[in-house]
Write an enzyme that holds these catalytic residues in place. Sequence first.
Site, PDB file in Angstrom:
ATOM      1  CB  SER A 147      30.778  51.453 -47.310  1.00 44.56           C
ATOM      2  OG  SER A 147      31.774  50.745 -46.599  1.00 44.56           O
ATOM      3  CB  SER A 195      34.112  49.248 -48.296  1.00 45.48           C
ATOM      4  OG  SER A 195      32.807  48.762 -48.510  1.00 45.48           O
ATOM      5  CE  LYS A 228      33.309  52.479 -43.988  1.00 46.54           C
ATOM      6  NZ  LYS A 228      33.551  51.276 -44.832  1.00 46.54           N
TER       7      LYS A 228
END
Length: 605
Positions: A159, A183, A85
């Site tokens: 996210s 997330s 990420k």
Amino acid sequence: MTIAQPLFSPLTLTEWRREFLNDPKRITEIYAAFNTTEENNDPAWIFKATQPLIVSQIERLLTALASGEKTLEDFPLFGVPFAVKDNIDVAQMPTSAACPAFTRLAEQDATVVAKLKAAGAIAIGKTNLDQFATGLVGTRSPYGAVPNTFNADYVSGGSSSGSASVVARGLAAFALGTDTAGSGRVPAGFNNIVGLKPTKGWLSTHGVVPACRLNDCVSVFALTVEDAYTVARIAGGYDEQDAYSRANPHTAPARFAATPRLAIPDTLEFYGDSQSQAAFEKSVARLQALGAQLVPIDFTPFRELAEQLYAGAWVAERTVAVGAILQSQPEAMDPTVRGIVESGLRFSACDAWRAEYARAALSRLIQSQLADFDALVVPTSPTIHTLEEMKEEPVRYNSHFGYYTNFTNLADLCALALPGDFRDDGLPAGITLIAPAWRDAALAHFGVLWQQAVMLPLGATNKALPAPQPALRSDAHVRLAVVGAHLRGMPLNFQLTTRDAVFIEETTTDASYRLYALANTTPPKPGLARMSGGAPIAVELWDIPLARFGEFVAEIPAPLGIGTLTLADGRLVKGFICEPQALTDAADITPWGGWKAWLARHQSA
């Protein structure tokens, strides 16, 4: 098989190990076809590793092998491609947190990335996210919305949207995400993969762009529970560089009870989504078929704590995290993200302390409610929305996704998002198991059983779940063989169960032991000794938390002690042994094959 096929086929960690077992140098051929074009039309990626970056990682591994400094066994993740990420640093790759104005070139790896690379994994790129990890939708990024891998009209969840997407499609064997409010779980649920949200402080956040430092966790996405937990074990551990890192106290049980007790909200919220509700009800029926006992509990404190994360002063933590760019370049931020972050400015220090007092009180209540359960089971998300619907209600619908996730880190709980029964429209739904801190191993063990029961294809790949691997072992527990008064149903078994030890299996020693009934012991006890002319002796294996093992051993009276036993299949485990001098006046009961068998025949004589 073409050269590039293994890289782009959805392989589990076990399958990746097989790729290199006989010829580690194949890694060069396999990665030769990776990212041969600079064009990136996949919104899941913000940055894909260049060939020089890939080659430098490969050369380091091959040099270590060629020099004899390392063997393939020293690299449990040798050649495994993973994604990161883009709020987690990877050396010589940009870190943007999905904000171009924030972008910088990382000089060194985040701690978790460094550990994974040291285990042989290959970082292949940085993935898209809701900007500054603020959102559960996967749409709040200037690099584009990441679509759902089953239906591109729907959101992927956020996210950690890009990380979930590339794993679900088999483009990476696993991926790192972050989880502050859900997330690492919501995108797993929406894309039919596993999302492991570890205990806070287990995986270091050093080198991670903070969202809410008190509640941030690095999470793991994978196609199987085994893979997710294996990655977490490698990436985890105390890190002096992270002020919020914690050492595992090694007191939690390794598994759920034989008949798991699962809490479930007394009132379930789906926001009118009958398809998500029906899918969850099917999953609940599966849990019951696995032998779990589901007990409704009052969900009010969980809901109230969840509301604290964005409706209270906790949102000011996000303001602190990105305050510099908010002050200097507010126009560079996603409008929805900016609105959320700006809202933190209205809270005072007094508000923050009141929020902490409320968090502590609700957290204590939640911990008390869960004390008698193995875990809480909830839908990963109560509903799902299309990309167009999110444009209409970006904040309200986002909050819906967090109904069953927002409280988890505030209450110091760990969680495991699992693939569950699909909705009637073909979209994944997913369930999540949530437990007190450090029960990650127990969640993972049950998660393996769950995946084997539902037998869903892996992610969006249509690949079948592989055959089960050997049972997961936890380095936070000691596997102990008991042979006498500590067996189930025997008078000293409580010394194990009161220390959260859990029964693993019945088996036997190898044929080099003899068993004796010791004289003048209360309660009656046997003595086990290695000697010639032996026979297999029945034992039970228990996993006892590492921190409780010493106090257990301290209660063992002479002439008994703990040594290392060899089982029939060659495994070595800790187990009861006896001092030789105590055997001179003891009865040899080896022919009965075990303590319970001898007691039964002895009592019936």
